[in-house]
Design a protein around this motif. Structure first.
Motif, PDB file in Angstrom:
ATOM      1  N   GLN A  91      -3.668   7.235  -2.768  1.00 18.16           N
ATOM      2  CA  GLN A  91      -4.570   7.620  -1.960  1.00 18.16           C
ATOM      3  C   GLN A  91      -4.202   7.671  -0.469  1.00 18.16           C
ATOM      4  O   GLN A  91      -4.255   8.980   0.068  1.00 18.16           O
ATOM      5  CB  GLN A  91      -5.681   6.768  -2.056  1.00 18.16           C
ATOM      6  N   ILE A  92      -3.112   7.010  -0.248  1.00 20.19           N
ATOM      7  CA  ILE A  92      -2.351   6.897   1.174  1.00 20.19           C
ATOM      8  C   ILE A  92      -1.484   8.237   1.082  1.00 20.19           C
ATOM      9  O   ILE A  92      -1.478   8.828   2.314  1.00 20.19           O
ATOM     10  CB  ILE A  92      -1.712   5.811   1.521  1.00 20.19           C
ATOM     11  N   PRO A 103      -3.391  15.362  13.595  1.00 26.72           N
ATOM     12  CA  PRO A 103      -4.056  13.898  14.112  1.00 26.72           C
ATOM     13  C   PRO A 103      -4.821  13.306  13.023  1.00 26.72           C
ATOM     14  O   PRO A 103      -5.575  14.100  12.123  1.00 26.72           O
ATOM     15  CB  PRO A 103      -4.667  14.125  15.454  1.00 26.72           C
ATOM     16  N   PHE A 104      -4.556  12.065  12.671  1.00 29.37           N
ATOM     17  CA  PHE A 104      -5.395  11.589  11.665  1.00 29.37           C
ATOM     18  C   PHE A 104      -6.800  11.290  12.064  1.00 29.37           C
ATOM     19  O   PHE A 104      -7.645  11.094  11.208  1.00 29.37           O
ATOM     20  CB  PHE A 104      -4.810  10.346  11.405  1.00 29.37           C
ATOM     21  N   LEU A 109      -7.112   7.139   6.432  1.00 31.63           N
ATOM     22  CA  LEU A 109      -5.695   6.573   6.361  1.00 31.63           C
ATOM     23  C   LEU A 109      -5.830   5.048   6.876  1.00 31.63           C
ATOM     24  O   LEU A 109      -5.186   4.098   6.328  1.00 31.63           O
ATOM     25  CB  LEU A 109      -4.611   7.352   7.273  1.00 31.63           C
ATOM     26  N   PRO A 110      -6.145   4.789   8.120  1.00 32.65           N
ATOM     27  CA  PRO A 110      -6.311   3.431   8.755  1.00 32.65           C
ATOM     28  C   PRO A 110      -6.899   2.307   7.780  1.00 32.65           C
ATOM     29  O   PRO A 110      -6.305   1.290   7.534  1.00 32.65           O
ATOM     30  CB  PRO A 110      -6.821   3.554  10.083  1.00 32.65           C
ATOM     31  N   SER A 111      -8.028   2.824   7.193  1.00 40.04           N
ATOM     32  CA  SER A 111      -8.936   1.913   6.383  1.00 40.04           C
ATOM     33  C   SER A 111      -8.018   1.557   4.866  1.00 40.04           C
ATOM     34  O   SER A 111      -8.043   0.561   4.550  1.00 40.04           O
ATOM     35  CB  SER A 111     -10.251   2.213   6.230  1.00 40.04           C
ATOM     36  N   LEU A 112      -7.586   2.794   4.281  1.00 35.68           N
ATOM     37  CA  LEU A 112      -6.689   2.848   3.421  1.00 35.68           C
ATOM     38  C   LEU A 112      -5.595   1.707   3.512  1.00 35.68           C
ATOM     39  O   LEU A 112      -5.265   1.020   2.550  1.00 35.68           O
ATOM     40  CB  LEU A 112      -6.169   3.876   2.896  1.00 35.68           C
ATOM     41  N   LYS A 114      -5.093  -0.475   5.676  1.00 32.78           N
ATOM     42  CA  LYS A 114      -5.683  -1.862   5.723  1.00 32.78           C
ATOM     43  C   LYS A 114      -6.026  -2.575   4.410  1.00 32.78           C
ATOM     44  O   LYS A 114      -5.722  -3.614   4.115  1.00 32.78           O
ATOM     45  CB  LYS A 114      -6.790  -2.143   6.671  1.00 32.78           C
ATOM     46  N   GLU A 115      -6.814  -1.682   3.540  1.00 31.70           N
ATOM     47  CA  GLU A 115      -7.070  -2.381   2.313  1.00 31.70           C
ATOM     48  C   GLU A 115      -5.777  -2.548   1.418  1.00 31.70           C
ATOM     49  O   GLU A 115      -5.709  -3.300   0.606  1.00 31.70           O
ATOM     50  CB  GLU A 115      -8.040  -1.270   1.592  1.00 31.70           C
ATOM     51  N   TYR A 116      -4.831  -1.859   1.782  1.00 30.05           N
ATOM     52  CA  TYR A 116      -3.313  -1.583   0.948  1.00 30.05           C
ATOM     53  C   TYR A 116      -2.712  -3.277   1.115  1.00 30.05           C
ATOM     54  O   TYR A 116      -2.332  -3.999   0.177  1.00 30.05           O
ATOM     55  CB  TYR A 116      -2.703  -0.669   1.023  1.00 30.05           C
ATOM     56  N   LYS A 117      -2.704  -3.344   2.552  1.00 32.08           N
ATOM     57  CA  LYS A 117      -2.238  -4.696   3.033  1.00 32.08           C
ATOM     58  C   LYS A 117      -3.058  -5.841   2.252  1.00 32.08           C
ATOM     59  O   LYS A 117      -2.405  -6.724   1.883  1.00 32.08           O
ATOM     60  CB  LYS A 117      -2.039  -4.613   4.472  1.00 32.08           C
ATOM     61  N   GLU A 118      -4.230  -5.957   2.572  1.00 29.21           N
ATOM     62  CA  GLU A 118      -5.216  -7.001   2.145  1.00 29.21           C
ATOM     63  C   GLU A 118      -5.021  -7.142   0.681  1.00 29.21           C
ATOM     64  O   GLU A 118      -4.978  -8.301   0.001  1.00 29.21           O
ATOM     65  CB  GLU A 118      -6.471  -6.883   2.464  1.00 29.21           C
ATOM     66  N   HIS A 119      -4.942  -6.110  -0.116  1.00 27.07           N
ATOM     67  CA  HIS A 119      -4.783  -6.181  -1.757  1.00 27.07           C
ATOM     68  C   HIS A 119      -3.447  -6.652  -1.996  1.00 27.07           C
ATOM     69  O   HIS A 119      -3.346  -7.417  -2.981  1.00 27.07           O
ATOM     70  CB  HIS A 119      -5.143  -4.775  -2.281  1.00 27.07           C
ATOM     71  N   SER A 120      -2.358  -6.141  -1.203  1.00 25.65           N
ATOM     72  CA  SER A 120      -1.219  -6.799  -1.715  1.00 25.65           C
ATOM     73  C   SER A 120      -1.011  -8.220  -1.464  1.00 25.65           C
ATOM     74  O   SER A 120      -0.510  -9.040  -2.278  1.00 25.65           O
ATOM     75  CB  SER A 120      -0.085  -6.183  -0.632  1.00 25.65           C
ATOM     76  N   ASP A 121      -1.595  -8.684  -0.348  1.00 26.79           N
ATOM     77  CA  ASP A 121      -1.653 -10.167   0.058  1.00 26.79           C
ATOM     78  C   ASP A 121      -2.592 -10.930  -1.093  1.00 26.79           C
ATOM     79  O   ASP A 121      -2.074 -11.941  -1.465  1.00 26.79           O
ATOM     80  CB  ASP A 121      -2.395 -10.441   1.250  1.00 26.79           C
ATOM     81  N   TYR A 122      -3.468 -10.346  -1.567  1.00 30.73           N
ATOM     82  CA  TYR A 122      -4.292 -10.972  -2.736  1.00 30.73           C
ATOM     83  C   TYR A 122      -3.493 -10.966  -3.906  1.00 30.73           C
ATOM     84  O   TYR A 122      -3.337 -12.172  -4.439  1.00 30.73           O
ATOM     85  CB  TYR A 122      -5.500  -9.911  -2.960  1.00 30.73           C
TER      86      TYR A 122
END
Length: 139
Positions: A91-92, A103-104, A109-112, A114-122
């Motif tokens: 999706q990113i 421009p974004f 993108l920013p929320s994706l 953030k979700e990617y990083k949080e899910h990676s930590d999970y």
């Protein structure tokens, strides 16, 4: 497989549990010769006969089937989570390609990210939990 207690490296099959007010107070075990013995919990047994075995049942009581189910559930959760992480990565990529140098602004993108990083930590947390269960179950 039934519950077992592990006393000084010897695993004995549990054939009975005595429970009072949601606490295991004692267990009956069978040794290799078929002899039944009772082990009383050091914290929750209200009565212990003289000369009886007293142990901390929380430390020595094992439920191998329950641990096996936990390992299987954590493995499946890890597989599903990695698939979701892969979808987020795709999706990113799609979001970056759609905006191709623009421009974004209102993009997702920013929320994706953030979700990617949080899910990676999970996923790292689930993997750590899986290792702890495996170590405790198979040590």
């Amino acid at each position: 497989m039934r519950a077992v207690i592990n006393i000084k490296g010897t695993k004995l099959s549990v054939v009975g549990l005595n429970i009072h007010e949601d606490q295991i107070t004692s267990v009956q075990v069978v040794d290799g010769e078929g002899k039944v013995a009772t082990h009383y919990d050091s914290k929750h047994a209200s009565y212990v006969p003289e000369g009886a075995s007293v142990v901390n049942l929380k430390e020595v009581l094992e439920f191998p089937d329950a641990n096996k189910e936990i390992v299987e559930d954590l493995n499946q959760l890890l597989i599903d989570s990695k698939d979701h992480l892969k979808d987020l990565g795709n999706q990113i990529i799609q979001e970056v390609l759609i905006h191709n140098g623009l421009p974004f602004g209102d993009s997702a993108l920013p929320s994706l990210v953030k979700e990617y990083k949080e899910h990676s930590d999970y996923i790292d947390g689930v993997a750590s939990a899986l290792e702890v269960v495996k170590r405790d179950n198979y040590a």
